[in-house]
Structures are given as C-alpha cells and as structure tokens.
Design a protein around this motif. Structure first.
Motif, PDB file in Angstrom:
ATOM      1  N   SER A  42     -10.408 -16.912  -8.454  1.00  0.00           N
ATOM      2  CA  SER A  42      -9.621 -19.341  -8.993  1.00  0.00           C
ATOM      3  C   SER A  42     -11.000 -19.336 -10.207  1.00  0.00           C
ATOM      4  O   SER A  42     -10.071 -19.756 -11.226  1.00  0.00           O
ATOM      5  CB  SER A  42     -10.240 -19.881  -7.905  1.00  0.00           C
ATOM      6  OG  SER A  42     -10.159 -20.224  -7.297  1.00  0.00           O
ATOM      7  N   LEU A  43     -11.743 -18.726 -10.528  1.00  0.00           N
ATOM      8  CA  LEU A  43     -11.980 -19.107 -11.599  1.00  0.00           C
ATOM      9  C   LEU A  43     -12.219 -17.999 -12.801  1.00  0.00           C
ATOM     10  O   LEU A  43     -11.899 -18.898 -13.994  1.00  0.00           O
ATOM     11  CB  LEU A  43     -13.890 -18.358 -11.600  1.00  0.00           C
ATOM     12  CG  LEU A  43     -15.242 -19.826 -10.529  1.00  0.00           C
ATOM     13  CD1 LEU A  43     -16.284 -19.396 -10.386  1.00  0.00           C
ATOM     14  CD2 LEU A  43     -15.100 -20.918 -10.959  1.00  0.00           C
ATOM     15  N   ILE A  53     -17.954 -14.169 -18.290  1.00  0.00           N
ATOM     16  CA  ILE A  53     -18.065 -13.428 -17.672  1.00  0.00           C
ATOM     17  C   ILE A  53     -18.880 -12.876 -17.044  1.00  0.00           C
ATOM     18  O   ILE A  53     -18.953 -12.179 -15.458  1.00  0.00           O
ATOM     19  CB  ILE A  53     -16.534 -12.328 -17.664  1.00  0.00           C
ATOM     20  CG1 ILE A  53     -15.072 -13.044 -18.118  1.00  0.00           C
ATOM     21  CG2 ILE A  53     -16.110 -11.650 -16.093  1.00  0.00           C
ATOM     22  CD1 ILE A  53     -14.522 -12.269 -19.076  1.00  0.00           C
ATOM     23  N   THR A  54     -19.411 -11.610 -17.282  1.00  0.00           N
ATOM     24  CA  THR A  54     -20.734 -11.499 -16.989  1.00  0.00           C
ATOM     25  C   THR A  54     -21.558 -11.998 -16.252  1.00  0.00           C
ATOM     26  O   THR A  54     -22.248 -11.567 -15.883  1.00  0.00           O
ATOM     27  CB  THR A  54     -20.836 -10.692 -17.783  1.00  0.00           C
ATOM     28  OG1 THR A  54     -20.230  -9.673 -18.873  1.00  0.00           O
ATOM     29  CG2 THR A  54     -22.198  -9.591 -17.436  1.00  0.00           C
ATOM     30  N   SER A  55     -22.341 -13.060 -16.951  1.00  0.00           N
ATOM     31  CA  SER A  55     -23.266 -14.172 -16.184  1.00  0.00           C
ATOM     32  C   SER A  55     -22.574 -14.940 -15.779  1.00  0.00           C
ATOM     33  O   SER A  55     -23.559 -15.126 -14.313  1.00  0.00           O
ATOM     34  CB  SER A  55     -22.700 -15.925 -16.932  1.00  0.00           C
ATOM     35  OG  SER A  55     -23.453 -16.646 -16.730  1.00  0.00           O
ATOM     36  N   ASP A  81      -8.027 -10.428 -20.944  1.00  0.00           N
ATOM     37  CA  ASP A  81      -7.771 -11.529 -21.766  1.00  0.00           C
ATOM     38  C   ASP A  81      -8.674 -11.977 -22.909  1.00  0.00           C
ATOM     39  O   ASP A  81      -8.535 -12.562 -24.236  1.00  0.00           O
ATOM     40  CB  ASP A  81      -7.597 -13.096 -20.286  1.00  0.00           C
ATOM     41  CG  ASP A  81      -6.250 -12.514 -19.926  1.00  0.00           C
ATOM     42  OD1 ASP A  81      -5.184 -11.564 -19.837  1.00  0.00           O
ATOM     43  OD2 ASP A  81      -5.929 -13.432 -19.056  1.00  0.00           O
ATOM     44  N   ALA A  82     -10.465 -11.567 -22.443  1.00  0.00           N
ATOM     45  CA  ALA A  82     -11.257 -12.204 -23.247  1.00  0.00           C
ATOM     46  C   ALA A  82     -11.263 -10.898 -24.931  1.00  0.00           C
ATOM     47  O   ALA A  82     -11.943 -11.312 -25.322  1.00  0.00           O
ATOM     48  CB  ALA A  82     -12.336 -11.776 -22.806  1.00  0.00           C
ATOM     49  N   ALA A  86     -13.215  -2.847 -22.943  1.00  0.00           N
ATOM     50  CA  ALA A  86     -13.987  -2.175 -22.366  1.00  0.00           C
ATOM     51  C   ALA A  86     -15.331  -2.262 -21.193  1.00  0.00           C
ATOM     52  O   ALA A  86     -15.353  -1.650 -19.928  1.00  0.00           O
ATOM     53  CB  ALA A  86     -15.190  -1.221 -23.228  1.00  0.00           C
ATOM     54  N   SER A  87     -15.610  -3.626 -21.122  1.00  0.00           N
ATOM     55  CA  SER A  87     -15.918  -4.440 -20.000  1.00  0.00           C
ATOM     56  C   SER A  87     -14.494  -3.693 -18.174  1.00  0.00           C
ATOM     57  O   SER A  87     -15.089  -3.699 -17.428  1.00  0.00           O
ATOM     58  CB  SER A  87     -15.880  -5.555 -19.878  1.00  0.00           C
ATOM     59  OG  SER A  87     -17.045  -5.248 -20.692  1.00  0.00           O
TER      60      SER A  87
END
Length: 134
Positions: A42-43, A53-55, A81-82, A86-87
């Motif tokens: 959901s987030l 996202i990583t946080s 989307d961001a 690579a991530s």
C-alpha cells in the motif's frame, strides 16, 4: 489490528493521499501494529524518492515484517518509478533470496523489466540491461 490499518492504507492508496498514508504508517509503528506485505504494498503505490523507499525498508526490517512476493514486486516497481533501476535490481535479488522460487515467476520478471524501463531514461536507456547484469 493490522488488517484494519491496512484497509485504511489501501483507501489512502486509492485516493492518492500519500501524506495521510505515511502519517498512518508512523502511527502503526508508534503503537506497535505488526506490519505485513500488504502494509508495504500500500505504501509503495505513492510516488516517493529512492531514499524514502530505502528508509521504509529499514523500518520494515527493524519490525521484522515478513514480505511476500507481491510486496517485493511493489518495492521493485516503486524503485523503477523513482528512477532507481539499480535498487530495483537489488530488490529483485533480495526477493529471490527471501522468497526463493515463489518470487521468480513471470510476474516478477515483468515488474523488473518495467522498473528498468522506467528507471533508465535519457542517456541511460541503453544501459538498462547492463545494470541488471552487474
């Protein structure tokens, strides 16, 4: 319960109210609500930066939430989307480790390819598959 909070998060996802969704997530953490894959999924529907996202992933890991393949796919898509291909690839590999064969179906590969396509723009377009190969 987790289910009730996830229903509210789902509502914020459908209305696009990221601020309220993340405020609710913080409340969930503050009062000790157990997180699950749906919470994460959901987030990830809200436009957020790779750092955010990583946080969120660090917070989810701290809470020892169990992620299912759908949650991993949502994270991969969010990184795409961001603009962080690579991530997205790193998360695809993490999904493979965590979910083993359950996470490596056609759906997951399609999400990764979409993330690579969205995450590599401009002069990076030709290197999308090179990123995955590294």
């Amino acid at each position: 319960t987790t289910k009730h909070f996830n229903i509210m998060l789902g509502g914020y996802s459908r209305t696009g109210d990221a601020l309220k969704a993340f405020e609710l997530f913080d409340t969930m953490l503050d009062i000790g609500v157990v997180l699950d894959g749906f919470t994460v999924t959901s987030l990830m529907t809200h436009p957020i930066s790779p750092e955010k996202i990583t946080s969120l992933l660090v917070q989810v890991e701290t809470e020892r939430a169990m992620l299912n393949p759908a949650a991993y796919r949502s994270i991969i898509g969010a990184y795409g989307d961001a603009g962080d291909a690579a991530s997205a690839c790193w998360m695809f590999l993490e999904m493979g480790r965590a979910c083993q064969k359950r996470g490596r179906g056609a759906e997951s590969w399609n999400v990764l390819l979409g993330a690579l396509a969205r995450g590599c723009t401009g002069d990076k377009v030709s290197t999308a598959l090179d990123i995955y190969g590294s």
